[in-house]
Design a protein around this motif. Structure first.
Motif, mmCIF file in Angstrom:
data_model
loop_
_atom_site.group_PDB
_atom_site.id
_atom_site.type_symbol
_atom_site.label_atom_id
_atom_site.label_comp_id
_atom_site.label_asym_id
_atom_site.label_seq_id
_atom_site.Cartn_x
_atom_site.Cartn_y
_atom_site.Cartn_z
ATOM 1 N N GLU A 410 0.775 -1.199 0.068
ATOM 2 C CA GLU A 410 0.056 -0.024 -0.035
ATOM 3 C C GLU A 410 0.882 1.153 -0.194
ATOM 4 O OE1 GLU A 410 -2.903 0.124 3.048
ATOM 5 O OE2 GLU A 410 -3.574 -2.073 2.639
ATOM 6 N N ILE A 411 2.219 1.107 0.119
ATOM 7 C CA ILE A 411 3.177 2.515 0.128
ATOM 8 C C ILE A 411 4.168 2.213 -0.944
ATOM 9 C CG2 ILE A 411 2.540 2.919 2.420
ATOM 10 C CD1 ILE A 411 5.152 1.451 3.217
ATOM 11 N N ASN A 412 4.657 3.422 -1.415
ATOM 12 C CA ASN A 412 5.438 3.341 -2.551
ATOM 13 C C ASN A 412 7.189 3.591 -2.041
ATOM 14 O OD1 ASN A 412 6.981 4.096 -4.800
ATOM 15 N ND2 ASN A 412 5.081 5.223 -5.745
ATOM 16 N N LYS A 413 7.867 3.027 -2.569
ATOM 17 C CA LYS A 413 9.162 3.003 -1.822
ATOM 18 C C LYS A 413 9.853 4.484 -2.533
ATOM 19 C CE LYS A 413 10.700 -1.605 -1.535
ATOM 20 N NZ LYS A 413 11.545 -2.966 -1.869
ATOM 21 N N ASP A 414 9.391 4.932 -3.659
ATOM 22 C CA ASP A 414 9.681 6.315 -4.133
ATOM 23 C C ASP A 414 9.395 7.177 -3.450
ATOM 24 O OD1 ASP A 414 10.974 4.798 -5.965
ATOM 25 O OD2 ASP A 414 9.363 4.540 -7.309
ATOM 26 N N LYS A 415 8.463 7.292 -2.596
ATOM 27 C CA LYS A 415 7.674 8.299 -1.800
ATOM 28 C C LYS A 415 8.424 8.368 -0.403
ATOM 29 C CE LYS A 415 3.340 8.364 -4.236
ATOM 30 N NZ LYS A 415 2.025 8.468 -3.876
ATOM 31 N N THR A 416 8.490 9.722 0.126
ATOM 32 C CA THR A 416 8.962 9.858 1.449
ATOM 33 C C THR A 416 7.600 9.830 2.569
ATOM 34 O OG1 THR A 416 10.662 11.445 0.894
ATOM 35 C CG2 THR A 416 10.058 11.610 3.125
ATOM 36 N N TYR A 417 7.689 9.050 3.594
ATOM 37 C CA TYR A 417 6.501 8.730 4.208
ATOM 38 C C TYR A 417 7.323 9.447 5.834
ATOM 39 C CZ TYR A 417 4.287 6.096 1.371
ATOM 40 O OH TYR A 417 3.621 5.523 -0.105
ATOM 41 N N HIS A 418 6.254 10.315 6.605
ATOM 42 C CA HIS A 418 6.563 10.633 7.896
ATOM 43 C C HIS A 418 5.417 9.707 8.862
ATOM 44 C CE1 HIS A 418 7.900 14.350 5.863
ATOM 45 N NE2 HIS A 418 8.274 14.805 7.114
ATOM 46 N N ILE A 419 6.160 9.004 9.417
ATOM 47 C CA ILE A 419 5.609 7.860 10.245
ATOM 48 C C ILE A 419 5.195 8.272 11.761
ATOM 49 C CG2 ILE A 419 5.459 5.302 10.971
ATOM 50 C CD1 ILE A 419 7.691 4.889 8.696
ATOM 51 N N HIS A 420 4.107 7.936 12.213
ATOM 52 C CA HIS A 420 3.733 8.322 13.707
ATOM 53 C C HIS A 420 2.913 7.158 14.132
ATOM 54 C CE1 HIS A 420 -0.483 9.518 13.957
ATOM 55 N NE2 HIS A 420 -0.165 10.104 12.781
ATOM 56 N N CYS A 421 2.982 7.059 15.450
ATOM 57 C CA CYS A 421 2.100 6.275 16.256
ATOM 58 C C CYS A 421 1.427 7.059 17.383
ATOM 59 C CB CYS A 421 3.003 4.903 17.075
ATOM 60 S SG CYS A 421 4.267 5.358 17.883
ATOM 61 N N ALA A 422 1.490 6.488 18.652
ATOM 62 C CA ALA A 422 0.766 7.449 19.521
ATOM 63 C C ALA A 422 1.910 7.956 20.525
ATOM 64 C CB ALA A 422 -0.125 6.583 20.721
ATOM 65 N N GLY A 423 2.834 7.606 20.863
ATOM 66 C CA GLY A 423 3.891 8.026 21.687
ATOM 67 C C GLY A 423 5.295 7.879 21.059
ATOM 68 N N GLY A 424 5.608 7.145 20.065
ATOM 69 C CA GLY A 424 6.992 7.196 19.081
ATOM 70 C C GLY A 424 7.665 5.677 19.421
ATOM 71 N N TYR A 425 7.127 4.784 20.251
ATOM 72 C CA TYR A 425 7.896 3.414 20.104
ATOM 73 C C TYR A 425 7.323 2.353 18.803
ATOM 74 C CZ TYR A 425 8.211 -1.261 22.194
ATOM 75 O OH TYR A 425 8.562 -2.668 22.076
ATOM 76 N N ARG A 426 5.881 2.413 18.551
ATOM 77 C CA ARG A 426 5.534 1.898 17.452
ATOM 78 C C ARG A 426 5.973 2.501 16.142
ATOM 79 N NH1 ARG A 426 -0.653 1.316 18.792
ATOM 80 N NH2 ARG A 426 -0.301 3.285 19.652
ATOM 81 N N SER A 427 6.112 3.670 15.841
ATOM 82 C CA SER A 427 6.326 4.134 14.816
ATOM 83 C C SER A 427 7.997 3.899 14.496
ATOM 84 C CB SER A 427 6.393 5.654 14.832
ATOM 85 O OG SER A 427 7.195 6.234 15.888
ATOM 86 N N VAL A 428 8.696 3.634 15.388
ATOM 87 C CA VAL A 428 10.303 3.453 15.203
ATOM 88 C C VAL A 428 10.346 1.833 14.740
ATOM 89 C CG1 VAL A 428 12.581 3.124 16.022
ATOM 90 C CG2 VAL A 428 11.145 5.150 16.476
ATOM 91 N N ILE A 429 9.383 1.055 15.508
ATOM 92 C CA ILE A 429 9.283 -0.585 15.057
ATOM 93 C C ILE A 429 8.863 -0.416 13.565
ATOM 94 C CG2 ILE A 429 8.055 -2.682 15.352
ATOM 95 C CD1 ILE A 429 7.655 -1.918 18.106
ATOM 96 N N ALA A 430 7.969 0.157 13.110
ATOM 97 C CA ALA A 430 7.442 0.241 11.802
ATOM 98 C C ALA A 430 8.512 0.604 10.948
ATOM 99 C CB ALA A 430 6.120 1.167 11.625
ATOM 100 N N ALA A 431 9.181 1.876 11.073
ATOM 101 C CA ALA A 431 10.332 2.326 10.345
ATOM 102 C C ALA A 431 11.315 1.187 10.133
ATOM 103 C CB ALA A 431 10.668 3.587 10.614
ATOM 104 N N SER A 432 11.676 0.601 11.278
ATOM 105 C CA SER A 432 12.640 -0.418 11.133
ATOM 106 C C SER A 432 12.441 -1.570 10.121
ATOM 107 C CB SER A 432 13.151 -0.902 12.448
ATOM 108 O OG SER A 432 12.277 -1.878 12.942
ATOM 109 N N ILE A 433 11.294 -2.022 10.297
ATOM 110 C CA ILE A 433 10.648 -3.133 9.352
ATOM 111 C C ILE A 433 10.749 -2.718 8.004
ATOM 112 C CG2 ILE A 433 8.796 -4.581 8.943
ATOM 113 C CD1 ILE A 433 8.123 -4.401 11.909
ATOM 114 N N LEU A 434 10.274 -1.416 7.794
ATOM 115 C CA LEU A 434 10.062 -0.959 6.265
ATOM 116 C C LEU A 434 11.589 -0.540 5.939
ATOM 117 C CD1 LEU A 434 7.121 1.368 6.768
ATOM 118 C CD2 LEU A 434 6.993 -0.332 5.439
ATOM 119 N N LYS A 435 12.318 -0.195 6.749
ATOM 120 C CA LYS A 435 13.807 0.196 6.295
ATOM 121 C C LYS A 435 14.586 -1.051 5.935
ATOM 122 C CE LYS A 435 17.259 3.609 7.722
ATOM 123 N NZ LYS A 435 18.382 2.882 8.036
#
Length: 468
Positions: A410-435
């Motif tokens: 559902e997301i495009n590798k050519d685009k830049t995404y700003h990722i957020h969750c509720a407090g900052g823990y889950r967004s870094v998990i998500a970013a690490s997996i995507l990275k």
């Protein structure tokens, strides 16, 4: 009489130690069982029974190891089928523990073998119930985990209705309720943060115990709003039925220091997953390429279970100093027994060996807000569905972190995404997996939605159809 709740916040799970006249019963023990053995020994007592309320899906129980080490009898409710020796209690069967009596009340619904244990004091008075996942404070257990070909979740919900009304609600209001879980568990929808209560209060406040509720109303309410179960639930339930490796063996294999050369070789040639369990702040600043972040400072074990799909996956760890044993232990609690070691000296040793690290761009909510105002920004919200529906940023794309592996298309590798969750823990998990999957244009929003709400960015709130 001694009753002790041993609560584990990471799993939102309560195990119980009950003692009378030198005899001990343990209810729903954790994987690492030495704590129960040590406590009994310090009290000159002997563990006689290990009571399991049901086949747990959200963690691997310690019953098999504890029985091996103590000779205690494992007791399940009616119909439990295991690959190891147990005593299958009959409905209303009583067990003596010193001057106490523990009565098995078969309460199917969450699972077919689910059993509530009623503790009677030395005078025979009903004192407490250990309800497992049948009754929580504020909620009841989800009835969609033990589906068989001839049963539906509606069938199990109907059984749960009967169990609550025929076995639990007739008990006195002053009976203490000791549930298996509190807030944060995926075994129910809206569990209380409290972990001990009294039955009378639950009769007044728990939606599932309303006296005027019909069975059809109960089935509808208890099944409404249940998120899909995490993928590891069925696997953990099977381990609890079939048995598992000795925890001591798992810990010895996993708590092994590795020099950078050996660590890198395992990652490259043994397909070991590099799991970084430091804080999100440490990971953002510096991490090993292709490593995945799931920090010990959050709900570590459940997130591992939700996101790492193979229980046999070889894992090597990047840990804070002195936290390797804790990390291996917490992985084993959800059935991940194939940890092969940890990076000795941590990320500093990795850099000292001349190896490269990467970082993740992370910006404040204020900087993020300014960027949104200046141009079109791709926003990825990885909170749970309920959180997103409650309130979210306008034009934000959403999928829950729990199901990131199913939604990468559902997301495009050519685009830049700003990722957020509720407090900052889950967004870094998500970013690490995507990275690790090749998405390079990622920016973490530090502080998550909690910080974003303090800016002047417009938000959208879910409007209940009944109010329209």
């Amino acid at each position: 009489m001694k009753i002790e709740q041993l609560y584990t916040g990471c799993l939102a799970q309560g195990a119980y130690y009950i003692e009378s006249e030198g005899e001990v019963a343990i209810i729903d023990p954790l994987r690492e069982v030495q704590q129960y053995i040590d406590e009994a020994k310090s009290n000159n007592a002997k563990i006689k029974y290990i009571f399991e309320t049901h086949f747990h899906a959200d963690f691997v129980s310690g019953h098999v190891d504890l029985a091996k080490k103590t000779g205690a009898t494992i007791v399940y409710g009616p119909g439990a089928d295991t690959a190891y020796d147990i005593y299958s209690a009959k409905d209303n069967e009583e067990f003596k523990l010193g001057k106490l009596t523990i009565k098995a009340l078969h309460t199917p619904g969450h699972t077919l073998e689910s059993t509530t244990y009623l503790l009677k004091d030395e005078n025979g008075k009903d004192h407490a119930i250990f309800t497992g996942d049948t009754l929580f404070l504020g909620d009841v257990g989800r009835p969609d985990l033990a589906i068989k070909s001839d049963l539906t979740s509606e069938d199990l919900a109907g059984m749960l209705y009967n169990s609550l009304r025929n076995k639990i609600m007739p008990l006195a209001d002053d009976v203490i309720v000791y549930p298996a879980h509190g807030a944060g568990s995926a075994c129910g929808k809206n569990l209380s943060k409290e972990t001990v209560g009294v039955l009378g209060e639950q009769k007044k406040t728990n939606y599932a115990l309303r006296a005027d509720m019909t069975k059809d109303e109960f089935i509808k309410e208890v099944l409404t709003g249940i998120a899909p179960p995490p993928q590891y639930f069925a696997k953990n339930a099977m381990l609890n039925k079939q048995g598992y490796s000795d925890f001591d063996v798992v810990l010895k294999k996993g708590n092994v220091p590795l020099q950078p050369d050996a660590f890198e070789a395992m990652a490259n040639y043994e397909s070991a997953l590099v799991l970084d369990v430091r804080t999100q702040f440490d990971f953002v600043k510096d991490h090993i390429p292709n490593s995945i972040f799931i920090g010990l400072n959050g709900q570590f074990a459940p997130w591992v279970g939700a996101l790492i799909t193979d229980l046999e996956q070889p894992i090597i760890l990047v840990v804070p100093e002195g936290k390797s044993q804790e990390a291996v232990t917490r992985l084993s609690r959800v059935g991940y027994d194939n940890t092969l070691g940890y990076l000795e000296g941590g990320i500093e040793a990795w850099k000292a060996s001349g190896r490269e690290t990467e970082s993740l761009e992370s910006i404040s909510a204020e900087t993020f807000a300014e960027a949104v105002k200046k141009s079109d920004v791709n926003i990825l919200d990885v909170r749970k569905d309920g959180e997103y529906k409650s309130m979210h940023l306008e034009n934000a794309q959403h999928f829950a972190l729990d199901f990131i592996n199913d939604n990468m298309n559902e997301i495009n590798k050519d685009k830049t995404y700003h990722i957020h969750c509720a407090g900052g823990y889950r967004s870094v998990i998500a970013a690490s997996i995507l990275k690790a999957r090749g998405f390079e244009n990622l920016i973490d929003v530090a502080g998550g939605f909690g910080a974003i709400k303090k800016t002047d960015l417009p938000t959208s709130e879910f409007v209940c159809p009944s109010t329209l």
